[in-house]
Design an enzyme around this catalytic site. Structure first.
Site, mmCIF file in Angstrom:
data_model
loop_
_atom_site.group_PDB
_atom_site.id
_atom_site.type_symbol
_atom_site.label_atom_id
_atom_site.label_comp_id
_atom_site.label_asym_id
_atom_site.label_seq_id
_atom_site.Cartn_x
_atom_site.Cartn_y
_atom_site.Cartn_z
ATOM 1 N N GLU A 169 0.849 -1.212 0.000
ATOM 2 C CA GLU A 169 0.000 0.000 0.000
ATOM 3 C C GLU A 169 0.878 1.254 0.000
ATOM 4 O O GLU A 169 0.583 2.247 -0.671
ATOM 5 C CB GLU A 169 -0.923 0.045 1.219
ATOM 6 C CG GLU A 169 -1.795 -1.167 1.428
ATOM 7 C CD GLU A 169 -2.836 -1.378 0.350
ATOM 8 O OE1 GLU A 169 -2.772 -0.703 -0.695
ATOM 9 O OE2 GLU A 169 -3.703 -2.253 0.534
ATOM 10 N N TRP B 294 2.004 1.763 -3.443
ATOM 11 C CA TRP B 294 0.957 2.408 -4.272
ATOM 12 C C TRP B 294 1.024 3.930 -4.099
ATOM 13 O O TRP B 294 0.880 4.688 -5.050
ATOM 14 C CB TRP B 294 -0.447 1.928 -3.858
ATOM 15 C CG TRP B 294 -0.946 0.718 -4.590
ATOM 16 C CD1 TRP B 294 -1.093 -0.535 -4.083
ATOM 17 C CD2 TRP B 294 -1.373 0.648 -5.964
ATOM 18 N NE1 TRP B 294 -1.583 -1.370 -5.054
ATOM 19 C CE2 TRP B 294 -1.771 -0.678 -6.201
ATOM 20 C CE3 TRP B 294 -1.472 1.574 -7.004
ATOM 21 C CZ2 TRP B 294 -2.252 -1.112 -7.450
ATOM 22 C CZ3 TRP B 294 -1.951 1.145 -8.249
ATOM 23 C CH2 TRP B 294 -2.326 -0.173 -8.458
ATOM 24 N N TRP C 113 -20.283 11.957 -20.655
ATOM 25 C CA TRP C 113 -20.850 11.758 -19.317
ATOM 26 C C TRP C 113 -22.267 12.307 -19.265
ATOM 27 O O TRP C 113 -22.579 13.291 -19.945
ATOM 28 C CB TRP C 113 -19.983 12.478 -18.274
ATOM 29 C CG TRP C 113 -18.548 12.056 -18.265
ATOM 30 C CD1 TRP C 113 -17.494 12.738 -18.773
ATOM 31 C CD2 TRP C 113 -18.004 10.836 -17.736
ATOM 32 N NE1 TRP C 113 -16.320 12.028 -18.587
ATOM 33 C CE2 TRP C 113 -16.610 10.851 -17.950
ATOM 34 C CE3 TRP C 113 -18.554 9.715 -17.086
ATOM 35 C CZ2 TRP C 113 -15.761 9.810 -17.557
ATOM 36 C CZ3 TRP C 113 -17.722 8.688 -16.691
ATOM 37 C CH2 TRP C 113 -16.342 8.735 -16.923
ATOM 38 N N ASN D 29 -11.269 1.935 2.289
ATOM 39 C CA ASN D 29 -10.817 1.816 0.895
ATOM 40 C C ASN D 29 -11.768 1.006 0.021
ATOM 41 O O ASN D 29 -12.077 1.396 -1.107
ATOM 42 C CB ASN D 29 -9.422 1.191 0.858
ATOM 43 C CG ASN D 29 -8.936 1.028 -0.565
ATOM 44 O OD1 ASN D 29 -8.834 2.012 -1.299
ATOM 45 N ND2 ASN D 29 -8.664 -0.203 -0.982
ATOM 46 N N TRP E 22 -15.567 11.403 -13.522
ATOM 47 C CA TRP E 22 -14.768 11.077 -12.327
ATOM 48 C C TRP E 22 -14.231 12.341 -11.651
ATOM 49 O O TRP E 22 -14.004 12.367 -10.455
ATOM 50 C CB TRP E 22 -13.611 10.127 -12.685
ATOM 51 C CG TRP E 22 -12.666 10.635 -13.745
ATOM 52 C CD1 TRP E 22 -12.774 10.443 -15.085
ATOM 53 C CD2 TRP E 22 -11.486 11.433 -13.558
ATOM 54 N NE1 TRP E 22 -11.733 11.063 -15.756
ATOM 55 C CE2 TRP E 22 -10.921 11.676 -14.839
ATOM 56 C CE3 TRP E 22 -10.840 11.963 -12.444
ATOM 57 C CZ2 TRP E 22 -9.754 12.428 -15.033
ATOM 58 C CZ3 TRP E 22 -9.679 12.705 -12.631
ATOM 59 C CH2 TRP E 22 -9.152 12.936 -13.918
ATOM 60 N N TRP F 219 -9.075 7.635 -8.441
ATOM 61 C CA TRP F 219 -10.304 7.931 -9.198
ATOM 62 C C TRP F 219 -10.143 7.508 -10.659
ATOM 63 O O TRP F 219 -11.038 6.905 -11.255
ATOM 64 C CB TRP F 219 -10.665 9.431 -9.103
ATOM 65 C CG TRP F 219 -11.586 9.672 -7.948
ATOM 66 C CD1 TRP F 219 -11.237 10.098 -6.700
ATOM 67 C CD2 TRP F 219 -13.004 9.447 -7.904
ATOM 68 N NE1 TRP F 219 -12.340 10.154 -5.890
ATOM 69 C CE2 TRP F 219 -13.441 9.772 -6.605
ATOM 70 C CE3 TRP F 219 -13.945 9.018 -8.832
ATOM 71 C CZ2 TRP F 219 -14.781 9.668 -6.214
ATOM 72 C CZ3 TRP F 219 -15.283 8.906 -8.444
ATOM 73 C CH2 TRP F 219 -15.687 9.233 -7.156
HETATM 74 C C1 LIG Z 1 -11.637 6.762 -5.146
HETATM 75 C C2 LIG Z 1 -10.483 6.688 -4.166
HETATM 76 C C3 LIG Z 1 -9.917 7.858 -3.670
HETATM 77 C C4 LIG Z 1 -8.823 7.808 -2.791
HETATM 78 N N1 LIG Z 1 -8.286 8.981 -2.315
HETATM 79 C C5 LIG Z 1 -7.194 8.934 -1.506
HETATM 80 C C6 LIG Z 1 -6.615 10.127 -1.012
HETATM 81 O O1 LIG Z 1 -7.030 11.246 -1.323
HETATM 82 N N2 LIG Z 1 -5.527 10.010 -0.181
HETATM 83 C C7 LIG Z 1 -5.019 8.795 0.157
HETATM 84 O O2 LIG Z 1 -4.027 8.734 0.903
HETATM 85 N N3 LIG Z 1 -5.538 7.657 -0.321
HETATM 86 C C8 LIG Z 1 -6.614 7.681 -1.126
HETATM 87 N N4 LIG Z 1 -7.168 6.510 -1.564
HETATM 88 C C9 LIG Z 1 -6.489 5.233 -1.279
HETATM 89 C C10 LIG Z 1 -6.953 4.495 -0.006
HETATM 90 O O3 LIG Z 1 -8.348 4.348 -0.032
HETATM 91 C C11 LIG Z 1 -6.556 5.222 1.262
HETATM 92 O O4 LIG Z 1 -5.168 5.482 1.261
HETATM 93 C C12 LIG Z 1 -6.854 4.378 2.502
HETATM 94 O O5 LIG Z 1 -8.203 3.977 2.532
HETATM 95 C C13 LIG Z 1 -6.556 5.203 3.746
HETATM 96 O O6 LIG Z 1 -6.822 4.455 4.879
HETATM 97 P P1 LIG Z 1 -5.658 4.071 5.882
HETATM 98 O O7 LIG Z 1 -4.897 5.293 6.218
HETATM 99 O O8 LIG Z 1 -6.273 3.284 6.983
HETATM 100 O O9 LIG Z 1 -4.730 3.184 4.957
HETATM 101 P P2 LIG Z 1 -4.017 1.774 5.091
HETATM 102 O O10 LIG Z 1 -4.864 0.784 4.395
HETATM 103 O O11 LIG Z 1 -3.586 1.476 6.461
HETATM 104 O O12 LIG Z 1 -2.729 2.012 4.145
HETATM 105 C C14 LIG Z 1 -1.607 2.756 4.615
HETATM 106 C C15 LIG Z 1 -1.305 3.915 3.729
HETATM 107 O O13 LIG Z 1 -0.928 3.474 2.424
HETATM 108 C C16 LIG Z 1 -1.335 4.431 1.463
HETATM 109 N N5 LIG Z 1 -2.298 3.811 0.545
HETATM 110 C C17 LIG Z 1 -3.099 2.759 0.785
HETATM 111 N N6 LIG Z 1 -3.809 2.441 -0.310
HETATM 112 C C18 LIG Z 1 -3.457 3.315 -1.266
HETATM 113 C C19 LIG Z 1 -3.844 3.504 -2.612
HETATM 114 N N7 LIG Z 1 -4.736 2.715 -3.224
HETATM 115 N N8 LIG Z 1 -3.296 4.535 -3.296
HETATM 116 C C20 LIG Z 1 -2.384 5.340 -2.724
HETATM 117 N N9 LIG Z 1 -1.970 5.203 -1.451
HETATM 118 C C21 LIG Z 1 -2.503 4.198 -0.725
HETATM 119 C C22 LIG Z 1 -1.992 5.574 2.219
HETATM 120 O O14 LIG Z 1 -1.025 6.548 2.495
HETATM 121 C C23 LIG Z 1 -2.458 4.865 3.490
HETATM 122 O O15 LIG Z 1 -2.659 5.721 4.568
HETATM 123 C C24 LIG Z 1 -8.290 6.547 -2.427
HETATM 124 C C25 LIG Z 1 -8.877 5.375 -2.915
HETATM 125 C C26 LIG Z 1 -9.954 5.449 -3.770
HETATM 126 C C27 LIG Z 1 -10.557 4.159 -4.308
#
Ligand SMILES: Cc1cc2nc3c(=O)[nH]c(=O)nc-3n(C[C@H](O)[C@H](O)[C@H](O)COP(=O)(O)OP(=O)(O)OC[C@H]3O[C@@H](n4cnc5c(N)ncnc54)[C@H](O)[C@@H]3O)c2cc1C
Length: 429
Positions: free
Chosen positions: A256, A259, A287, A322, A340, A363
């Site tokens: 993660e 990512w 759209w 997520n 989007w 997105w």
């Molecule tokens: C439509 C959509 C919009 C999103 N917008 C954001 C956003 O604005 N900011 C954001 O940090 N994440 C975003 N995410 C990714 C992800 O959903 C969140 O990082 C995550 O849910 C945050 O929860 P957590 O801190 O408990 O993460 P955990 O699941 O504990 O993961 C740890 C960290 O890894 C990073 N991470 C995890 N998944 C992703 C991912 N898919 N992409 C990029 N980084 C990731 C984040 O920094 C996160 O805090 C988005 C996902 C979707 C589907």
């Protein structure tokens, strides 16, 4: 005579420990004057003046300031345009250098170029460092030196290049801060903002969550993710400490964090994604952009319990799990055929962990137009997703407890919406 100092400029790295740029400022040999700028260009764009993120920053700064006071130093805080503030600081101090950590968002890059050029004209060096990521810019590229646009090979290369020195923490000595009378932090109200319910707590790496993250992360009712997004966004936790922990305890959690860097390097190499689809063809999609349906989606009234629960969690708390982010985002782009960019902007307003690169990248991933995106014909079925990830409806009952009392007619039927989305996408591609 003006005091000789170096400036350390805090931005997305709000911590006094394990901070590369701050450590470099400290070893410069000059007293370090730490500063933070409430950037009026950013704050003025926030329409709602009760913003948990601004309050979070405010509380973090207050906590850092208290620590600096114990060392006889203080945080210099100002509100305005960064260039104007640098002009003021340079009039007050004999500045020997400015230090900060790099920020890769297009607007931040522009801002830094402006400051760099202003300082250079005055013979002051602007020193920037890699701190918010393990690998930046072109650290991870293909053998032909072009950027990766697919996650899996990027992630493989990322892991293959990772060495202990990449995630070793850096020690910042508190001895060398500029000694001065304590200053108070500008009140939130003076910035035009109000207090919220957010309470800043020093972020922790929780073994209990991270050790079995891979098994539980997908079930929103378990709430078994770290919630470290906001800490990573504002740098109240160091990415190096997260990576070191992930390597020890959970490789899926590490993926993660990769990512996060993947989307940051996409934004850095392809800043056009801020406004355009990564895959240009997708900008031909016609759209529907129905305003009323968009409002129903925003307020969690689509009649699809899982979508509505997710939007309500977001509206109430600034967080959404997520899995549910994926379901709600897919529903907007595919079921409602709403651009989007509308959803991205709504999430940007609401998410505590809002980050341009991650929000935009995800997105576009959901809409199908991003790099390494899900194929457009894969359309999340909210009901099937509920059965798989919230079978006992616990998540729905928590965030959308009325879902049974007031059965709402879904604004679209899944089958019809699915067919329509496939038709419209196909026409464009
Ligand atoms: C439509 C959509 C919009 C999103 N917008 C954001 C956003 O604005 N900011 C954001 O940090 N994440 C975003 N995410 C990714 C992800 O959903 C969140 O990082 C995550 O849910 C945050 O929860 P957590 O801190 O408990 O993460 P955990 O699941 O504990 O993961 C740890 C960290 O890894 C990073 N991470 C995890 N998944 C992703 C991912 N898919 N992409 C990029 N980084 C990731 C984040 O920094 C996160 O805090 C988005 C996902 C979707 C589907």
């Amino acid at each position: 005579m003006k005091d000789k100092v170096v400036i350390f400029w805090f931005r997305r790295d709000l911590r006094l420990e394990d901070n590369v740029g701050l450590q470099q400022a400290v070893v410069s040999g000059y007293p370090v004057l730490p500063i933070f700028i409430f950037d009026s260009d950013i704050l003025e764009k926030l329409e709602v003046k009760q913003d948990r993120r601004v309050d979070y920053i405010y509380q973090v700064l207050d906590a850092m300031n208290s620590v600096l006071h114990t060392h006889g130093s203080t945080l210099y805080i100002d509100y305005g345009k960064p260039l104007a503030i640098f002009k003021t600081i340079i009039a007050l101090y004999d500045v020997q250098g400015v230090y900060c950590n790099r920020d890769y968002e297009p607007q931040a890059i522009k801002r830094d170029e402006l400051i760099d050029s202003y300082l250079k004209d005055r013979g002051i060096q602007f020193n920037t460092y890699k701190d918010q990521v393990i690998f930046e810019k072109s650290d991870i590229v293909k053998d032909d030196s072009t950027p990766y646009t697919v996650y899996t090979p990027y992630s493989k290369k990322w892991k293959s290049l990772l060495a202990p020195q990449n995630y070793a923490s850096v020690v910042v000595s508190a001895e060398h801060f500029y000694k001065t009378n304590p200053l108070k932090i500008t009140d939130l109200e003076v910035l035009g903002f109000q207090k919220t319910d957010i309470i800043f707590e020093k972020p922790n790496l929780e073994l209990e969550i991270i050790s079995d993250y891979d098994k539980k992360r997908d079930f929103p009712a378990l709430d078994h993710t770290t919630h470290l997004g906001i800490a990573l966004r504002f740098g109240t936790i160091s990415i190096r400490s997260c990576v070191a922990f992930a390597l020890k305890y959970n490789e899926i959690w590490l993926s993660e964090l990769i990512w996060r860097e993947f989307f940051m390097q996409i934004l850095y190499h392809y800043p056009r994604v801020v406004t355009d689809s990564f895959k240009p063809k997708y900008d031909s999609i016609i759209w529907r952009n129905n305003e009323a349906e968009f409002q129903l989606w925003c307020s969690g009234k689509t009649g699809y319990p899982i979508v509505d629960a997710g939007m309500r969690q977001l509206n109430e708390t600034g967080f959404m799990h997520n899995r549910v982010r994926m379901i709600t985002a897919s529903f907007l782009c595919k079921h409602l055929l709403i651009d989007w960019r509308w959803g991205e902007a709504y999430f940007a307003q609401k998410l505590l962990d809002y980050d341009l690169a991650a929000n935009n990248g995800n997105w576009q991933w959901v809409a199908g137009c991003g790099c390494d995106a899900a194929p457009y014909f894969r359309i999340f079925n909210p009901t099937a997703q509920t059965l798989k990830f919230d079978a006992d409806l616990s998540y729905i009952k928590t965030w959308n407890p009325d879902y049974e009392k007031y059965i709402q007619i879904p604004i679209v039927s899944h089958e019809e919406a699915r067919e329509r989305a496939l038709r419209v996408y196909k026409q464009a591609l």
